[in-house]
Design a protein around this motif. Structure first.
Motif, PDB file in Angstrom:
ATOM      1  N   GLY A 156      19.992  38.037  60.807  1.00 52.97           N
ATOM      2  CA  GLY A 156      19.984  36.954  61.778  1.00 52.97           C
ATOM      3  C   GLY A 156      21.335  36.759  62.422  1.00 52.97           C
ATOM      4  N   LEU A 157      21.341  36.009  63.526  1.00 51.62           N
ATOM      5  CA  LEU A 157      22.555  35.643  64.243  1.00 51.62           C
ATOM      6  C   LEU A 157      22.684  34.130  64.243  1.00 51.62           C
ATOM      7  CD1 LEU A 157      22.287  38.043  67.313  1.00 51.62           C
ATOM      8  CD2 LEU A 157      23.763  38.317  65.308  1.00 51.62           C
ATOM      9  N   GLY A 158      23.842  33.638  63.809  1.00 44.77           N
ATOM     10  CA  GLY A 158      24.070  32.207  63.739  1.00 44.77           C
ATOM     11  C   GLY A 158      25.026  31.733  64.817  1.00 44.77           C
ATOM     12  N   TYR A 159      24.707  30.566  65.387  1.00 50.11           N
ATOM     13  CA  TYR A 159      25.515  29.993  66.463  1.00 50.11           C
ATOM     14  C   TYR A 159      25.851  28.545  66.122  1.00 50.11           C
ATOM     15  CZ  TYR A 159      23.707  33.995  69.085  1.00 50.11           C
ATOM     16  OH  TYR A 159      23.368  35.256  69.497  1.00 50.11           O
ATOM     17  N   HIS A 160      27.022  28.101  66.560  1.00 48.88           N
ATOM     18  CA  HIS A 160      27.466  26.734  66.325  1.00 48.88           C
ATOM     19  C   HIS A 160      27.824  26.121  67.681  1.00 48.88           C
ATOM     20  CE1 HIS A 160      27.603  27.842  62.089  1.00 48.88           C
ATOM     21  NE2 HIS A 160      28.314  28.898  62.443  1.00 48.88           N
ATOM     22  N   ALA A 161      26.872  25.381  68.238  1.00 47.66           N
ATOM     23  CA  ALA A 161      27.087  24.770  69.545  1.00 47.66           C
ATOM     24  C   ALA A 161      28.111  23.647  69.476  1.00 47.66           C
ATOM     25  CB  ALA A 161      25.761  24.247  70.097  1.00 47.66           C
ATOM     26  N   SER A 162      28.186  22.985  68.326  1.00 45.89           N
ATOM     27  CA  SER A 162      29.169  21.933  68.077  1.00 45.89           C
ATOM     28  C   SER A 162      29.280  21.762  66.571  1.00 45.89           C
ATOM     29  CB  SER A 162      28.739  20.621  68.749  1.00 45.89           C
ATOM     30  OG  SER A 162      27.605  20.073  68.088  1.00 45.89           O
ATOM     31  N   ASP A 163      30.062  20.786  66.120  1.00 47.29           N
ATOM     32  CA  ASP A 163      30.153  20.553  64.686  1.00 47.29           C
ATOM     33  C   ASP A 163      28.873  19.962  64.120  1.00 47.29           C
ATOM     34  OD1 ASP A 163      30.492  18.155  66.045  1.00 47.29           O
ATOM     35  OD2 ASP A 163      31.811  17.300  64.525  1.00 47.29           O
ATOM     36  N   LYS A 164      27.960  19.504  65.010  1.00 53.84           N
ATOM     37  CA  LYS A 164      26.697  18.904  64.579  1.00 53.84           C
ATOM     38  C   LYS A 164      25.487  19.797  64.843  1.00 53.84           C
ATOM     39  CE  LYS A 164      28.320  14.167  65.401  1.00 53.84           C
ATOM     40  NZ  LYS A 164      28.083  12.913  66.171  1.00 53.84           N
ATOM     41  N   LEU A 165      25.529  20.581  65.911  1.00 58.15           N
ATOM     42  CA  LEU A 165      24.361  21.349  66.350  1.00 58.15           C
ATOM     43  C   LEU A 165      24.541  22.826  66.043  1.00 58.15           C
ATOM     44  CD1 LEU A 165      21.632  21.346  67.831  1.00 58.15           C
ATOM     45  CD2 LEU A 165      22.908  21.659  69.975  1.00 58.15           C
ATOM     46  N   HIS A 166      23.575  23.397  65.321  1.00 56.12           N
ATOM     47  CA  HIS A 166      23.629  24.787  64.887  1.00 56.12           C
ATOM     48  C   HIS A 166      22.252  25.425  65.102  1.00 56.12           C
ATOM     49  CE1 HIS A 166      27.284  23.471  62.711  1.00 56.12           C
ATOM     50  NE2 HIS A 166      26.550  22.403  62.429  1.00 56.12           N
ATOM     51  N   TYR A 167      22.235  26.727  65.407  1.00 53.15           N
ATOM     52  CA  TYR A 167      20.951  27.405  65.547  1.00 53.15           C
ATOM     53  C   TYR A 167      21.064  28.866  65.131  1.00 53.15           C
ATOM     54  CZ  TYR A 167      22.859  28.393  70.255  1.00 53.15           C
ATOM     55  OH  TYR A 167      23.647  28.765  71.309  1.00 53.15           O
ATOM     56  N   VAL A 168      19.900  29.436  64.810  1.00 60.02           N
ATOM     57  CA  VAL A 168      19.813  30.803  64.288  1.00 60.02           C
ATOM     58  C   VAL A 168      18.629  31.508  64.924  1.00 60.02           C
ATOM     59  CG1 VAL A 168      19.237  32.179  62.242  1.00 60.02           C
ATOM     60  CG2 VAL A 168      20.918  30.347  62.059  1.00 60.02           C
ATOM     61  N   PHE A 169      18.820  32.790  65.272  1.00 61.39           N
ATOM     62  CA  PHE A 169      17.718  33.675  65.642  1.00 61.39           C
ATOM     63  C   PHE A 169      17.706  34.815  64.626  1.00 61.39           C
ATOM     64  CE2 PHE A 169      19.117  31.741  69.636  1.00 61.39           C
ATOM     65  CZ  PHE A 169      17.916  31.188  70.082  1.00 61.39           C
ATOM     66  N   ALA A 170      16.525  35.137  64.101  1.00 67.29           N
ATOM     67  CA  ALA A 170      16.473  36.133  63.024  1.00 67.29           C
ATOM     68  C   ALA A 170      15.135  36.851  63.020  1.00 67.29           C
ATOM     69  CB  ALA A 170      16.703  35.447  61.676  1.00 67.29           C
ATOM     70  N   ILE A 171      15.077  37.889  62.211  1.00 70.85           N
ATOM     71  CA  ILE A 171      13.821  38.591  61.961  1.00 70.85           C
ATOM     72  C   ILE A 171      13.758  38.927  60.479  1.00 70.85           C
ATOM     73  CG2 ILE A 171      14.782  40.846  62.582  1.00 70.85           C
ATOM     74  CD1 ILE A 171      11.950  41.471  63.748  1.00 70.85           C
TER      75      ILE A 171
END
Length: 275
Positions: free
Chosen positions: A110-125
Motif C-alpha cells: 500500500g501507499l500511505g499519505y498524510h494530508a495533514s497532522d489529522k487527515l491520513h489516507y491509504v491506497f492498497a491491494i
C-alpha cells in the motif's frame, strides 16, 4: 447461501480506528483478536431458515508491517503479511465439527499519505491466499480454497480531542474453488468507525461494517440467481493511545439487514506491539 458457504475472505468489521494512519518507516506488529458467533441463517427475503445452525469462530491474527523509506507516486510504500490462527466450530442439524489451525494468509502492499497532522489516507491491494485447510465434505473449514484480490482505500481523521472518523472500502474479486467448481461473486464492503476523543488518549463511539455482493455466484458455469448477500452491523467502539507507541481498539457489533448469509455478532480487539 450467497458466496460459497455464505462466507468470504475478509472478516467484515475487522478494522476500527487508525485504519489509514500509516506510521513512520520501520517494522511494526499488530495483533487482531476476534470472536464471532451466529445461530441464524437468513434467506433472500430476510426470513430465518428453520434449521438448527450454530457457528463459533475464535481468531488470533498477527500482522507484520514494513513501512519502507521508498516514496512512490507521492506516497510511502508499505508491505504487510497477515497470518490468522483460527478455531472454527460449526453445528448443522445433528452434525458438529471443529477445526483449529492456520487460516488463509494475506499479502499486501500500500501507499500511505498524510494530508495533514489529522487527515491520513491509504491506497492498497491485498492478495488473500488459500493456505487454510479445506475439504468440501467438511462442515468446518479453515480456508476458502480459492485466491482473492482485494483493492482498497482507507481514510482516517484523527484528533486527541474532538471528532475521530475512519473508513476502509474494499472490493473483492474471487477466484474459483477447484474442488467444487464454484466461483463466488464480487463483493463491495466497508468498515467504519466514528467517535469522540476526550484528550486523554481515549476515543469512544460507534462502528461496524456495510456489505453487499455485487455479482452473482456461478457453479459449473451456471449462474446462481436470487442469491446476493448483504449485511450491516453497528456497535460501540473505543480506542486507547498512550502516546508512547501503544494503542488498542475494541468494538462489539451486531449484524442486521442480512440476506442470504448467517446473522451473528462479534467482538474485535486490535493492538500494536511497539519495539
Amino acid at each position: 447461501m450467497a458466496t460459497e458457504g455464505g462466507g468470504g475472505m475478509y472478516p467484515n468489521g475487522n478494522e476500527n480506528y487508525l485504519v489509514a494512519a500509516m506510521p513512520p518507516p520501520g517494522f511494526y506488529v499488530l495483533e487482531y483478536l476476534i470472536g464471532y458467533k451466529a445461530d441464524k441463517l437468513i434467506d433472500n427475503s430476510g426470513d430465518q431458515i428453520p434449521l438448527d445452525f450454530k457457528v463459533n469462530v475464535a481468531a488470533a491474527a498477527t500482522r507484520l508491517i514494513w513501512v519502507t523509506d521508498q516514496q512512490l507516486m507521492g506516497g510511502q510504500l508499505a508491505l504487510h503479511v497477515i497470518a490468522p490462527i483460527l478455531n472454527v466450530d460449526v453445528t448443522v442439524a445433528e452434525r458438529n465439527q471443529t477445526q483449529t489451525g492456520l487460516g488463509d494468509m494475506v499479502l499486501g502492499a500500500g501507499l500511505g499519505y498524510h494530508a495533514s497532522d489529522k487527515l491520513h489516507y491509504v491506497f492498497a491491494i491485498d492478495i488473500n491466499t488459500p493456505t487454510g485447510s479445506y475439504d468440501k465434505n467438511r462442515l468446518a473449514n479453515l480456508g476458502r480454497n480459492y485466491w482473492n484480490i482485494e483493492p482498497l482505500a482507507a481514510v482516517s481523521y484523527i484528533q486527541k480531542e474532538g471528532v475521530n472518523a475512519d473508513l476502509k472500502v474494499m472490493y473483492d474479486f474471487n477466484g474459483r474453488n477447484k474442488e467444487t467448481n464454484y466461483t463466488s461473486g464480487q463483493e463491495l464492503h466497508a468498515d467504519y468507525a466514528l467517535g469522540w476523543g476526550f484528550g486523554n488518549g481515549w476515543v469512544v463511539g460507534i462502528g461496524g461494517f456495510a456489505y453487499r455482493q455485487i455479482t452473482d455466484d456461478t457453479v459449473n458455469g451456471s449462474t446462481v440467481s436470487n442469491n446476493l448477500g448483504q449485511a450491516l452491523s453497528i456497535g460501540p467502539t473505543l480506542k486507547y493511545d498512550n502516546g508512547k507507541g501503544f494503542f488498542l481498539t475494541a468494538k462489539i457489533e451486531k449484524e442486521f439487514a442480512v440476506r442470504n448469509r448467517a446473522e451473528g455478532s462479534s467482538i474485535k480487539v486490535k493492538f500494536n506491539i511497539p519495539f
